[in-house]
Design a protein around this motif. Sequence first.
Motif, PDB file in Angstrom:
ATOM      1  N   THR A  99     -42.293  18.384   1.274  1.00  0.00           N
ATOM      2  CA  THR A  99     -41.672  19.505   1.953  1.00  0.00           C
ATOM      3  C   THR A  99     -42.676  20.223   2.852  1.00  0.00           C
ATOM      4  O   THR A  99     -43.815  20.479   2.461  1.00  0.00           O
ATOM      5  CB  THR A  99     -41.107  20.509   0.932  1.00  0.00           C
ATOM      6  OG1 THR A  99     -40.179  19.834   0.077  1.00  0.00           O
ATOM      7  CG2 THR A  99     -40.407  21.660   1.623  1.00  0.00           C
ATOM      8  N   ASP A 128     -33.735  16.270   5.736  1.00  0.00           N
ATOM      9  CA  ASP A 128     -33.389  17.599   5.227  1.00  0.00           C
ATOM     10  C   ASP A 128     -32.872  17.497   3.793  1.00  0.00           C
ATOM     11  O   ASP A 128     -31.803  16.945   3.552  1.00  0.00           O
ATOM     12  CB  ASP A 128     -32.316  18.243   6.107  1.00  0.00           C
ATOM     13  CG  ASP A 128     -32.877  18.745   7.419  1.00  0.00           C
ATOM     14  OD1 ASP A 128     -33.829  19.553   7.373  1.00  0.00           O
ATOM     15  OD2 ASP A 128     -32.391  18.331   8.483  1.00  0.00           O
ATOM     16  N   GLY A 134     -32.678  19.694  -0.235  1.00  0.00           N
ATOM     17  CA  GLY A 134     -32.579  21.025  -0.816  1.00  0.00           C
ATOM     18  C   GLY A 134     -32.722  20.920  -2.317  1.00  0.00           C
ATOM     19  O   GLY A 134     -32.261  19.955  -2.934  1.00  0.00           O
ATOM     20  N   GLN A 135     -33.366  21.898  -2.926  1.00  0.00           N
ATOM     21  CA  GLN A 135     -33.607  21.844  -4.366  1.00  0.00           C
ATOM     22  C   GLN A 135     -32.313  22.073  -5.140  1.00  0.00           C
ATOM     23  O   GLN A 135     -31.468  22.880  -4.763  1.00  0.00           O
ATOM     24  CB  GLN A 135     -34.642  22.888  -4.768  1.00  0.00           C
ATOM     25  CG  GLN A 135     -35.120  22.761  -6.203  1.00  0.00           C
ATOM     26  CD  GLN A 135     -36.322  23.639  -6.486  1.00  0.00           C
ATOM     27  OE1 GLN A 135     -36.982  24.104  -5.565  1.00  0.00           O
ATOM     28  NE2 GLN A 135     -36.600  23.875  -7.758  1.00  0.00           N
ATOM     29  N   ASP A 164     -35.818  18.169  -5.424  1.00  0.00           N
ATOM     30  CA  ASP A 164     -34.915  18.026  -4.287  1.00  0.00           C
ATOM     31  C   ASP A 164     -33.701  17.193  -4.673  1.00  0.00           C
ATOM     32  O   ASP A 164     -33.816  16.213  -5.411  1.00  0.00           O
ATOM     33  CB  ASP A 164     -35.643  17.368  -3.113  1.00  0.00           C
ATOM     34  CG  ASP A 164     -36.904  18.123  -2.736  1.00  0.00           C
ATOM     35  OD1 ASP A 164     -37.012  19.302  -3.099  1.00  0.00           O
ATOM     36  OD2 ASP A 164     -37.777  17.532  -2.087  1.00  0.00           O
ATOM     37  N   GLN A 207     -27.369  23.128  -3.527  1.00  0.00           N
ATOM     38  CA  GLN A 207     -28.733  23.405  -3.068  1.00  0.00           C
ATOM     39  C   GLN A 207     -29.011  24.900  -3.136  1.00  0.00           C
ATOM     40  O   GLN A 207     -28.196  25.702  -2.711  1.00  0.00           O
ATOM     41  CB  GLN A 207     -28.919  22.938  -1.623  1.00  0.00           C
ATOM     42  CG  GLN A 207     -28.817  21.441  -1.414  1.00  0.00           C
ATOM     43  CD  GLN A 207     -29.044  21.058   0.044  1.00  0.00           C
ATOM     44  OE1 GLN A 207     -29.029  21.894   0.939  1.00  0.00           O
ATOM     45  NE2 GLN A 207     -29.260  19.776   0.297  1.00  0.00           N
ATOM     46  N   THR A 247     -32.339  25.931  -2.258  1.00  0.00           N
ATOM     47  CA  THR A 247     -33.443  26.099  -1.303  1.00  0.00           C
ATOM     48  C   THR A 247     -33.261  25.069  -0.195  1.00  0.00           C
ATOM     49  O   THR A 247     -32.478  24.122  -0.322  1.00  0.00           O
ATOM     50  CB  THR A 247     -34.829  25.865  -1.936  1.00  0.00           C
ATOM     51  OG1 THR A 247     -34.956  24.475  -2.284  1.00  0.00           O
ATOM     52  CG2 THR A 247     -35.062  26.735  -3.151  1.00  0.00           C
ATOM     53  N   GLU A 248     -34.020  25.239   0.873  1.00  0.00           N
ATOM     54  CA  GLU A 248     -34.095  24.236   1.934  1.00  0.00           C
ATOM     55  C   GLU A 248     -35.439  23.541   1.817  1.00  0.00           C
ATOM     56  O   GLU A 248     -36.477  24.195   1.704  1.00  0.00           O
ATOM     57  CB  GLU A 248     -33.947  24.886   3.310  1.00  0.00           C
ATOM     58  CG  GLU A 248     -32.572  25.484   3.560  1.00  0.00           C
ATOM     59  CD  GLU A 248     -32.453  26.098   4.946  1.00  0.00           C
ATOM     60  OE1 GLU A 248     -33.469  26.147   5.667  1.00  0.00           O
ATOM     61  OE2 GLU A 248     -31.347  26.529   5.303  1.00  0.00           O
ATOM     62  N   GLU A 249     -35.437  22.218   1.825  1.00  0.00           N
ATOM     63  CA  GLU A 249     -36.658  21.436   1.633  1.00  0.00           C
ATOM     64  C   GLU A 249     -36.784  20.385   2.752  1.00  0.00           C
ATOM     65  O   GLU A 249     -36.471  19.213   2.557  1.00  0.00           O
ATOM     66  CB  GLU A 249     -36.638  20.741   0.262  1.00  0.00           C
ATOM     67  CG  GLU A 249     -36.437  21.669  -0.918  1.00  0.00           C
ATOM     68  CD  GLU A 249     -37.620  22.586  -1.161  1.00  0.00           C
ATOM     69  OE1 GLU A 249     -38.752  22.203  -0.802  1.00  0.00           O
ATOM     70  OE2 GLU A 249     -37.413  23.680  -1.717  1.00  0.00           O
TER      71      GLU A 249
END
Length: 267
Positions: A116, A133, A135-136, A202, A222, A224-226
Amino acid sequence: MKVSTFLKRAILPVTAAFMLAGCGSSDSASGSKENVLEKIEEEKVITWGVKNDTRLFGLMNTETNEVEGFDIDLARALTKEMFGEDTEVKLKEVTSKTRIQLLNGSDIDAIIATMTITDERKKEVDFSDVYFDAGQSLLVKKGSDITGVDSLGGKTVLAVKGSTSAINIREKAPEAEVLEFENYAEAFTALKQGNGDALTTDDSILYGMADEDPSFELVGGQFTEEPYGIAIKKGNEDFVEKVNEALKALKDSGEYDEIKDKWIKAN
């Protein structure tokens, strides 16, 4: 004064001068930055740091003894786009904990390993444009009462050392106990053995685990954004630019989507 004593006194300053000159030369050399792109072009070999334990992205096939996955195929495609078919591709295993150290120690030329892009990591390495892209999210046993980060109070959550996931989950669920493991394989094994209530990383990686064992599922979406980036040693802007150009070319030609669709069917 003896001749031997005179000679010693005469020689010592000269010797010291040479030693100091040598030290200055060495310091200058050690301070110079390695041009990774030039090295690859001269040696016609590129070493990528990849995961060996991450299903769909970089996983060792025990039957073929080859690492397979999205990151692996993308690394090969990028190499061909940048340097042609004559450049050899070498793959070296890294973990979330070791990858930056190995990159800065010249063991590898670039990292493509579900990494990330973060401001903290930008202090140590440079990144390419985003190549995936993610996300966690959370992976739990089917039937679990965990529905998302808001239901993790009093629960034990498993994560991997050196990952942003461990940091994020402590911020999002401060009342949860977090246990960290060396890699995803160890963390998933611990989850299957009942040593934790949920595993977090992720979603792209968790999909691979759920694909391996359908008794587990992702919950909560998701949180978060990772964005994943390719990490390159600082001071190699020309190499970063070349990677970005190759990545764009693969996306424009449709080859990127072919590789992604081959591996990331659940995304």
